[in-house]
Design a protein around this motif. Sequence first.
Motif, short mmCIF file in Angstrom:
data_model
loop_
_atom_site.label_atom_id
_atom_site.label_comp_id
_atom_site.label_asym_id
_atom_site.label_seq_id
_atom_site.Cartn_x
_atom_site.Cartn_y
_atom_site.Cartn_z
N LEU A 147 0.87 -1.18 0.00
CA LEU A 147 0.00 0.00 0.00
C LEU A 147 0.90 1.23 0.00
CD1 LEU A 147 -2.91 1.26 0.30
CD2 LEU A 147 -2.35 1.48 2.72
N GLY A 148 0.76 2.08 -0.99
CA GLY A 148 1.53 3.32 -1.05
C GLY A 148 0.74 4.44 -0.39
N LEU A 149 1.43 5.27 0.36
CA LEU A 149 0.79 6.47 0.92
C LEU A 149 1.51 7.67 0.36
CD1 LEU A 149 0.20 6.07 4.77
CD2 LEU A 149 -1.47 5.99 2.93
N ASN A 161 0.48 -1.74 -5.05
CA ASN A 161 -0.71 -2.39 -5.58
C ASN A 161 -1.92 -1.49 -5.38
OD1 ASN A 161 0.88 -4.85 -3.95
ND2 ASN A 161 0.40 -5.21 -6.11
N ARG A 162 -1.98 -0.86 -4.18
CA ARG A 162 -3.02 0.13 -3.93
C ARG A 162 -2.37 1.38 -3.40
NH1 ARG A 162 -7.13 -0.91 -0.12
NH2 ARG A 162 -5.59 -2.11 1.02
N VAL A 163 -3.05 2.50 -3.55
CA VAL A 163 -2.45 3.77 -3.17
C VAL A 163 -3.47 4.62 -2.41
CG1 VAL A 163 -1.40 5.91 -4.01
CG2 VAL A 163 -0.95 3.77 -5.20
N GLY A 164 -3.01 5.23 -1.31
CA GLY A 164 -3.82 6.18 -0.57
C GLY A 164 -3.22 7.57 -0.69
N VAL A 198 -7.78 11.24 1.56
CA VAL A 198 -8.79 11.82 0.67
C VAL A 198 -9.19 10.86 -0.45
CG1 VAL A 198 -8.23 14.21 1.20
CG2 VAL A 198 -7.10 13.08 -0.73
N GLU A 199 -8.29 9.92 -0.78
CA GLU A 199 -8.63 8.97 -1.83
C GLU A 199 -7.82 7.71 -1.63
OE1 GLU A 199 -8.70 10.68 -5.71
OE2 GLU A 199 -9.47 8.87 -6.65
N LEU A 200 -8.45 6.57 -1.88
CA LEU A 200 -7.77 5.29 -1.71
C LEU A 200 -8.33 4.32 -2.74
CD1 LEU A 200 -5.97 3.35 0.09
CD2 LEU A 200 -8.01 2.94 1.44
N ARG A 245 -4.01 0.79 -7.64
CA ARG A 245 -3.09 1.66 -8.35
C ARG A 245 -3.63 2.06 -9.72
NH1 ARG A 245 2.38 -0.87 -10.20
NH2 ARG A 245 0.95 -2.20 -11.35
N ASP A 246 -4.08 1.08 -10.48
CA ASP A 246 -4.49 1.38 -11.85
C ASP A 246 -5.66 2.34 -11.88
OD1 ASP A 246 -2.47 -0.18 -12.60
OD2 ASP A 246 -3.68 -1.92 -13.17
N GLN A 247 -6.62 2.08 -10.97
CA GLN A 247 -7.79 2.94 -10.94
C GLN A 247 -7.41 4.36 -10.53
OE1 GLN A 247 -10.72 0.94 -8.63
NE2 GLN A 247 -12.40 1.76 -9.83
N LEU A 248 -6.57 4.45 -9.52
CA LEU A 248 -6.22 5.77 -9.00
C LEU A 248 -5.47 6.59 -10.04
CD1 LEU A 248 -6.24 7.24 -6.04
CD2 LEU A 248 -3.80 7.10 -6.42
N PHE A 249 -4.53 5.97 -10.73
CA PHE A 249 -3.72 6.76 -11.65
C PHE A 249 -4.41 6.97 -12.99
CE2 PHE A 249 -0.62 5.76 -8.46
CZ PHE A 249 0.15 6.90 -8.42
N ARG A 250 -5.29 6.05 -13.37
CA ARG A 250 -6.01 6.25 -14.63
C ARG A 250 -7.22 7.14 -14.45
NH1 ARG A 250 -5.95 0.40 -16.39
NH2 ARG A 250 -3.76 0.16 -16.86
N LYS A 251 -7.85 6.99 -13.29
CA LYS A 251 -9.12 7.69 -13.10
C LYS A 251 -9.20 8.30 -11.70
CE LYS A 251 -13.85 6.63 -13.64
NZ LYS A 251 -14.79 5.52 -13.51
N PRO A 252 -8.33 9.25 -11.41
CA PRO A 252 -8.39 9.86 -10.09
C PRO A 252 -9.72 10.60 -9.93
CG PRO A 252 -6.95 11.14 -11.52
CD PRO A 252 -7.33 9.90 -12.28
#
Lengths: 322, 329
Positions: free
Chosen positions: B51-53, B230-233, B241-243, B246-253
Amino acid sequence: MAQSDVLLKLKGVKTYFFTDEGTVHAVDGLDFQVRRGETLGIVGESGCGKSVTSMSILRLLGKTGKVIEGEIMFDGENLLDLSEEEMRKIRGNRISMIFQQPTTCLNPVFRIGEQIIEALQIHQGLSGEEANKRTIELLTLVGLPDPVRRMRSFPHEISGGQAQRVMIAMALACNPELLIADEPTTALDVTIQAQILDLMRELREKVNTAIILITHDLGVVAEMAENVMVMYAGRAVEYAPVHALFEAPKHPYTQGLIASTPVLGNVRDELETIPGQVPSLLNPPAGCRFASRCAHRMDQCTQEEPPLIKLEGDRLVRCWLY
Amino acid sequence: MTVSNSTSEHLLEVRNLKKYFPIKGGLMRRTVAEVKALDGVSFSIKKGETLGLVGESGCGKTTTGRTVLRLIPPSGGQVLFEGQDVLKASAGQMRVLRRNMQIVFQDPYASLNPRIPVGQSIAEGLKIHNIGTPKERLDQVAQVLERVGLNSSHMRRFPHEFSGGQRQRIGIARALVMQPKLIVCDEPVSALDVSIQAQVLNLLNDLQKDLGLTYLFIAHNLSVVEHISNRVGVMYLGRMVELSSRDQLFRKPMHPYTKALMSAIPLPDPTIKRDRIILEGDVPSPVNPPSGCRFHPRCWLAQDICKHDDPAFEEKEPGHFVACHFAQG
């Protein structure tokens, strides 16, 4: 290209530091030039000599460092021949500099306004009132909110981004012909970095200052520079217009640097790495300084250092492959 | 604000974690105000996951890492490690937990004792936990040094004999020797040059694959976090504010702050011209965070509701949590 177009030209500059452990060959034969109004990016990793280059230009090397060879021609004049008195007139006036840590470059016991006013009075001989007026103008120019009130703030009362705006205002106070920006956004958060880069671009158009932008961040270079010089272990290894450099890096070190940088939106399973580490500048190896880490190493590389080889499209590369 | 139900696949669960640091002032050194470094943060990490923060200075990402390990006591909330409440654990239970939860620090120069050989630094944890005989410990140190790409003979050397990248490998070896399940990596590559940074990131990836490690990876550099997680907060001013994956966060923040953060990063490609969202002003002080949504004074989408109502941290799409009244893909 007319001669007068060139603002700064370094020829064979060698800057060595004489320490107890031996002589550090921090910059070891450097040639490059900056045209009026041009933005030159200098990239490289820690210890490649990029900051020492800027300190050599301004002759701020301290007691242990010395430019032992070469010429630094600024507007037709060799800066190395000037007296300390003459040099002081150039610093801050015709060549100014902004640093990585804006908060440590401001005097903590004086108000921000006083520090800019002082510079204007010393360098431009303005009266107190004129300097005051010009300071407000400058702080407005760099987008500091509420400049009249901010002038009365002490450095600890403002944020890092605001302090960098103040440093830029101070650097631009005397309309310098050359601005040296040494990692100007490295200490700042990305959203603040975006603000400062935006400001620098805007000011570049307004005041037409030539800029030497020193950074380790390839993204910052790609965005700001027209031409780029890549340094490694005290030497320039590649010089190219920014588009050409990123499109087709020629030197194996530049290639490695670009390939090992993770890029947003472009995930790779494994990052390319450059094996090993930078050689000691106390005893730089013979031949090409990158040879020990280079995948294309040939016998010639460890014996003889390659010269800067001219390629098409205003490019130079220091490598036997070409 | 429960992000997930307690299931065995989660190695770590953090619920509504809070940390307020007191500001002392006046003659009596009374608490005059509080810095709300962490103000209700929840997330969980699956076994073997990273998990990336991310977030900027002062967003609370480092405080999160340290509070999770109980290196600093929290002001409220729950941390469950394999279902066990870390914050309520006794001293004895804590000793066992600490073996399983290790940390790698940012500054490889400051985090090693300069006066003792690195082998001794690495073995210190084993010694404290009475693991093995001195001879066995030596063997383990040798093994772990080889594992992180150094030479076992390096154990007799002192920290000043190593470069920054090598020291960070030693920092990783020190965490690894305890055979932990979770490693909190707090800005592990920020102090390193890019070519060396890539070496350390690849090492962390290899170790995870081989040993099934779980990482909480804290960094300010979005590109690095994207690469390793794998996942990012995304954190802002003490809040998540968002979690998302990875793919979803960076493609579709979905959160405007995440969008601004991504657009602010200079890309090493001069041919790309992007519409940059430039946020105005600075991050507000965590002593007096703005009312309602903490991001509203810098947000270009802000409406009246944002000034009054603190948006809930909700699952807007499967696995994609956002705290924003106007979240949009």
